[in-house]
Design an enzyme around this catalytic site. Structure first.
Site, PDB file in Angstrom:
ATOM      1  N   PHE A   1       0.859  -1.190   0.000  1.00  0.00           N
ATOM      2  CA  PHE A   1       0.000   0.000   0.000  1.00  0.00           C
ATOM      3  C   PHE A   1       0.891   1.234   0.000  1.00  0.00           C
ATOM      4  CE2 PHE A   1      -2.424   3.496   1.784  1.00  0.00           C
ATOM      5  CZ  PHE A   1      -3.552   3.453   0.979  1.00  0.00           C
TER       6      PHE A   1
ATOM      7  N   ASP B   1       9.254   2.797   1.853  1.00  0.00           N
ATOM      8  CA  ASP B   1       8.059   3.513   2.315  1.00  0.00           C
ATOM      9  C   ASP B   1       7.912   3.228   3.809  1.00  0.00           C
ATOM     10  OD1 ASP B   1       5.514   4.222   3.106  1.00  0.00           O
ATOM     11  OD2 ASP B   1       4.519   3.496   1.297  1.00  0.00           O
TER      12      ASP B   1
ATOM     13  N   LYS C   1       2.201  10.046   8.006  1.00  0.00           N
ATOM     14  CA  LYS C   1       1.463   9.593   9.189  1.00  0.00           C
ATOM     15  C   LYS C   1       1.900  10.266  10.490  1.00  0.00           C
ATOM     16  CE  LYS C   1      -1.157   5.745   7.722  1.00  0.00           C
ATOM     17  NZ  LYS C   1      -0.826   5.156   6.425  1.00  0.00           N
TER      18      LYS C   1
HETATM   19  C1  PLP Z   1      -0.965   5.416   5.018  1.00  0.00           C
HETATM   20  C2  PLP Z   1       0.092   4.975   4.095  1.00  0.00           C
HETATM   21  C3  PLP Z   1       0.325   5.626   2.874  1.00  0.00           C
HETATM   22  C4  PLP Z   1      -0.544   6.764   2.373  1.00  0.00           C
HETATM   23  O1  PLP Z   1      -0.481   7.866   3.220  1.00  0.00           O
HETATM   24  P1  PLP Z   1      -1.597   9.034   3.060  1.00  0.00           P
HETATM   25  O2  PLP Z   1      -1.122  10.098   3.990  1.00  0.00           O
HETATM   26  O3  PLP Z   1      -2.897   8.427   3.450  1.00  0.00           O
HETATM   27  O4  PLP Z   1      -1.597   9.449   1.641  1.00  0.00           O
HETATM   28  C5  PLP Z   1       1.364   5.182   2.084  1.00  0.00           C
HETATM   29  N1  PLP Z   1       2.142   4.152   2.473  1.00  0.00           N
HETATM   30  C6  PLP Z   1       1.949   3.508   3.639  1.00  0.00           C
HETATM   31  C7  PLP Z   1       2.855   2.400   4.030  1.00  0.00           C
HETATM   32  C8  PLP Z   1       0.910   3.886   4.486  1.00  0.00           C
HETATM   33  O5  PLP Z   1       0.698   3.227   5.630  1.00  0.00           O
END
Ligand code: PLP
Length: 402
Positions: free
Chosen positions: A138, A223, A252
């Site tokens: 994700f 990420d 986050k």
């Molecule tokens: C939440 C998340 C995202 C997206 O972040 P947003 O601020 O909602 O755009 C991307 N990568 C990971 C691993 C996440 O947990």
């Protein structure tokens, strides 16, 4: 506004993109949150890994108030101090050299993909454009980020998707080797998959990924939007994995609850961006950066990274006890630090609903995984209380079946 009225108004005025739980929160303090009727919850979801210090931590509240009374916004045409202070904290506590600030996780990943492609372009490799990500990943909801997100339900109906993306089976070194070629700009991986169900990559896999990228001249992007900033018991998750990425994305928890994201990069990778290549109006917003500085300084000065590791072990231990108690219902307990998944042998929704009823906030990801992402300020007493609720919720699921 009472909860029922709030929910009804939300339904009539707000686009229906979220499957919200039937809970309306009005106040939070530390690990606790309350609804309009005064019902108290133990918040073990923490705004989905955002509230690293819990709700309304005094250091964050003070930093926001002070900065808001001093300078709220300037645009990126001028120098401002909070962004510089924040970038210095990220550089000094990680192994990377340069930072770009944006406003969310998806934007950070979008920018990281742009940076990788532009880096290759400037190095004389305009053919290197492919981005390889892992299955069940994700990376966010904007078009590039959702194309890197290897999930049909996230992509369906949004085509045509940008070209130049490929996927490799999560955790499979040979699959990654096969997917990366001389047209690859970058590989993007979550050190611990969050939305995918709390699956950690092994140090061996990540070291192999580093070698595969080096051999192909591709950049390695991690990420760490969910796993970073202490969550796994290391300030950057990669610091526990003996790999050095070229680019790390954060969001986050970075702003202690305010919206901010960051792209961190080595000097070399950062050279891909020159003036005019990338930007955003609110990037390095002084209030968000001041909140982030207060959050990170508190984490560092109160040794909360170590606390996250210690409380994570304590929580994991207790959950292993529940696994032993409910062997037919709990398939696996896994995670790192305070990023924990309890995989059930049945859909997680009824167990979560029971947790909510009993006053514990958590969520379900990947259908069957009850996910806990509590703030780093939790105590053993909070853990005991949360585990007692999960115990009761599991017991009621067992009873419902019998
Ligand atoms: C939440 C998340 C995202 C997206 O972040 P947003 O601020 O909602 O755009 C991307 N990568 C990971 C691993 C996440 O947990």
């Amino acid at each position: 506004m009472q909860s029922q009225e709030l929910m009804a108004k939300d339904k009539s005025y707000i686009m229906s993109t979220y499957g919200r739980y039937p809970i309306a929160l009005v106040r939070g303090q530390g690990v606790k949150a309350w609804d309009a009727e005064g019902k108290e919850y133990l918040d073990f979801l923490g705004g989905i890994a955002v509230n690293l210090l819990g709700h309304s931590h005094p250091a964050v509240v003070a930093a926001i108030a002070e900065q808001a009374g001093t300078l709220i916004h300037t645009s990126n045409l001028y120098y401002t101090e909070p962004g510089v202070e924040l970038a210095a904290l990220l550089v000094e506590n990680g192994g990377l050299d340069k930072v770009f600030f944006c406003n969310s996780g998806a934007e950070a990943n979008e920018g990281a993909i742009k940076l990788a492609r532009k880096y290759q372009f400037r190095k004389g490799h305009p053919e290197k454009t492919k981005v390889v990500s892992a299955t069940h990943s994700f990376h966010g909801r904007t078009l590039g980020a959702l194309t890197a997100t290897a999930k049909p339900e996230i992509q369906e109906g949004f085509g045509p998707l940008p070209a130049g993306f490929a996927y490799a089976e999560f955790g499979d070194i040979e699959a990654l080797r096969a997917a990366v070629d001389d047209k690859t700009a970058a590989v993007i991986l979550e050190p611990v998959q969050g939305e995918g169900g709390i699956y950690a990559l092994t140090p061996e896999y990540l070291q192999a990924a580093r070698a595969i990228c080096d051999q192909a001249g591709a950049l390695l992007i991690l990420d760490e939007i969910q796993a970073g900033l202490g969550r796994t018991g290391h300030f950057f998750a990669y610091q526990g994995l003996a790999v050095k990425p070229d680019i790390v994305t954060l969001a986050k928890g970075l702003g202690g609850g305010l919206p901010i994201g960051a792209i961190c990069a080595t000097q070399e990778a950062a050279s891909g961006f020159q003036p005019g290549d990338h930007g955003t109006t609110f990037g390095a917003n002084p209030v968000c950066c001041a909140a982030a500085v207060a959050t990170l300084k508190t984490i560092l000065s109160s040794h909360l990274v170590e606390m996250a590791a210690e409380m994570g072990r304590y929580l994991m231990d207790k959950l292993e006890g529940l696994k032993a108690k409910y062997p037919a219902l709990v398939k696996e307990v896994r995670g790192k630090g305070l990023m924990i998944g309890i995989e059930l042998s049945q859909p997680g929704a009824p167990v979560l609903a029971k947790c909510h009823e009993l006053g514990l906030l958590a969520n379900v990801t990947a259908g069957t995984v009850l996910r806990l992402l509590p703030p780093y300020v939790i105590t053993a007493k909070d853990v005991d209380a949360a585990v007692a609720i999960i115990d009761q919720a599991l017991a009621s699921a067992v009873n419902a079946k019998a």
